[in-house]
Motif scaffolding. Structure first.
Motif, PDB file in Angstrom:
ATOM      1  N   GLN A  59       0.530  -1.306   0.366  1.00 36.03           N
ATOM      2  CA  GLN A  59       0.462  -0.215   0.144  1.00 36.03           C
ATOM      3  C   GLN A  59       1.074   1.442   0.007  1.00 36.03           C
ATOM      4  OE1 GLN A  59      -2.980  -0.180   2.958  1.00 36.03           O
ATOM      5  NE2 GLN A  59      -4.320   1.304   2.313  1.00 36.03           N
ATOM      6  N   ASP A  60       0.850   1.742  -1.071  1.00 42.00           N
ATOM      7  CA  ASP A  60       1.851   3.484  -1.113  1.00 42.00           C
ATOM      8  C   ASP A  60       0.407   4.055  -1.612  1.00 42.00           C
ATOM      9  OD1 ASP A  60       3.524   5.206  -1.754  1.00 42.00           O
ATOM     10  OD2 ASP A  60       3.749   4.577  -3.793  1.00 42.00           O
ATOM     11  N   GLY A  61       0.896   4.892  -0.001  1.00 40.04           N
ATOM     12  CA  GLY A  61      -0.962   6.206  -0.176  1.00 40.04           C
ATOM     13  C   GLY A  61      -2.011   5.371  -0.866  1.00 40.04           C
ATOM     14  N   ASP A  62      -2.706   5.413  -1.838  1.00 42.37           N
ATOM     15  CA  ASP A  62      -4.350   5.335  -2.007  1.00 42.37           C
ATOM     16  C   ASP A  62      -4.120   4.272  -3.467  1.00 42.37           C
ATOM     17  OD1 ASP A  62      -5.623   7.103  -0.593  1.00 42.37           O
ATOM     18  OD2 ASP A  62      -5.869   8.607  -3.119  1.00 42.37           O
ATOM     19  N   GLU A  63      -2.701   4.059  -3.156  1.00 45.76           N
ATOM     20  CA  GLU A  63      -2.215   2.960  -4.703  1.00 45.76           C
ATOM     21  C   GLU A  63      -2.072   1.243  -4.282  1.00 45.76           C
ATOM     22  OE1 GLU A  63      -2.399   2.865  -7.530  1.00 45.76           O
ATOM     23  OE2 GLU A  63      -2.654   5.024  -8.726  1.00 45.76           O
ATOM     24  N   VAL A  64      -2.561  -0.151  -4.263  1.00 40.63           N
ATOM     25  CA  VAL A  64      -2.339  -0.837  -3.257  1.00 40.63           C
ATOM     26  C   VAL A  64      -2.091  -1.944  -4.372  1.00 40.63           C
ATOM     27  CG1 VAL A  64      -3.334  -2.914  -2.326  1.00 40.63           C
ATOM     28  CG2 VAL A  64      -3.595  -0.507  -1.568  1.00 40.63           C
TER      29      VAL A  64
END
Length: 216
Positions: A59-64
């Motif tokens: 999970q990188d901010g809003d990115e999964v």
């Protein structure tokens, strides 16, 4: 910005594969434990991150993301300005050896690592026939690596360290902890390549966080 979260078990080679590239790019991240032994990877909270119920997920901010190789390409691409360029383009060698790792190296090395390292950790005994078969398979694969590296290629994609090398680190390391480590040691160019990539500071930082039992 929320910290990068890598979900999985710290001993998992696939989690280690992703951690190695996160460290190579100098990124701060935390490993969020997902214990396969308790079935945590099948819990709805984790399935919301990876519907296939496998580790790792990132999970990188809003990115999964899930799938360790996809995670690595994403990290290497998004954060390329913060570390070495692991995905130079265009690069025919890079694309070729990324595929070699996933389609030739991994299918041969995974059963060896499971039989010789992981299985004993969970109370099992190696199956000699399985070990022999996959050791022979890996020997053939590493013969190709030896020939490729002997042609003046310092790294798999040429003169520079790339994602093609980084994606090998976790299973090469696990292999080095087994009785089949000689498959690497007996091939001088493969050994020189391994000695080089395994001495990188980011990899040494990664290794320091791997909770191997004392006997491994």
């Amino acid at each position: 910005m929320a910290p990068i979260k890598l979900y999985g078990m710290a001993l998992s080679p696939n989690v280690i594969r992703a951690a190695a590239v996160l460290n190579e790019m100098g990124l701060d991240f935390e490993i969020v434990p997902v214990d396969l032994r308790t079935g945590a990877h099948k819990h709805p909270d984790f399935l919301a991150l990876n519907p296939f119920g496998q580790i790792p997920a990132l999970q990188d901010g809003d990115e999964v993301l899930y799938e360790s190789r996809a995670i690595n390409r994403y990290i290497a691409t998004k954060y390329r300005s913060q570390g070495p360029d692991l995905v130079p383009t265009p690069s025919a060698k890079l694309e070729t050896w990324l595929e070699v790792e996933s389609h030739h190296f991994y299918p041969a090395v995974f059963p060896l690592v499971f039989q010789l390292l992981i299985k004993p950790m969970i109370g099992g005994a190696p199956d000699a026939a399985v070990v022999d078969k996959h050791a022979a398979d890996l020997a053939k694969v590493l013969d190709v690596y030896e020939a490729h590296l002997a042609k003046g290629n310092k790294y798999l994609a040429g003169d520079a360290y790339t994602l093609a090398d980084a994606n090998h680190l976790s299973y090469m390391f696990m292999l080095s902890k087994t009785t089949k480590a000689e498959l690497v040691a007996s091939r001088p160019h493969v050994k020189a390549w391994w000695d080089d990539i395994s001495a990188r500071p980011a990899w040494l930082k990664t290794v320091a966080s791997i909770p191997l039992p004392p006997s491994a």
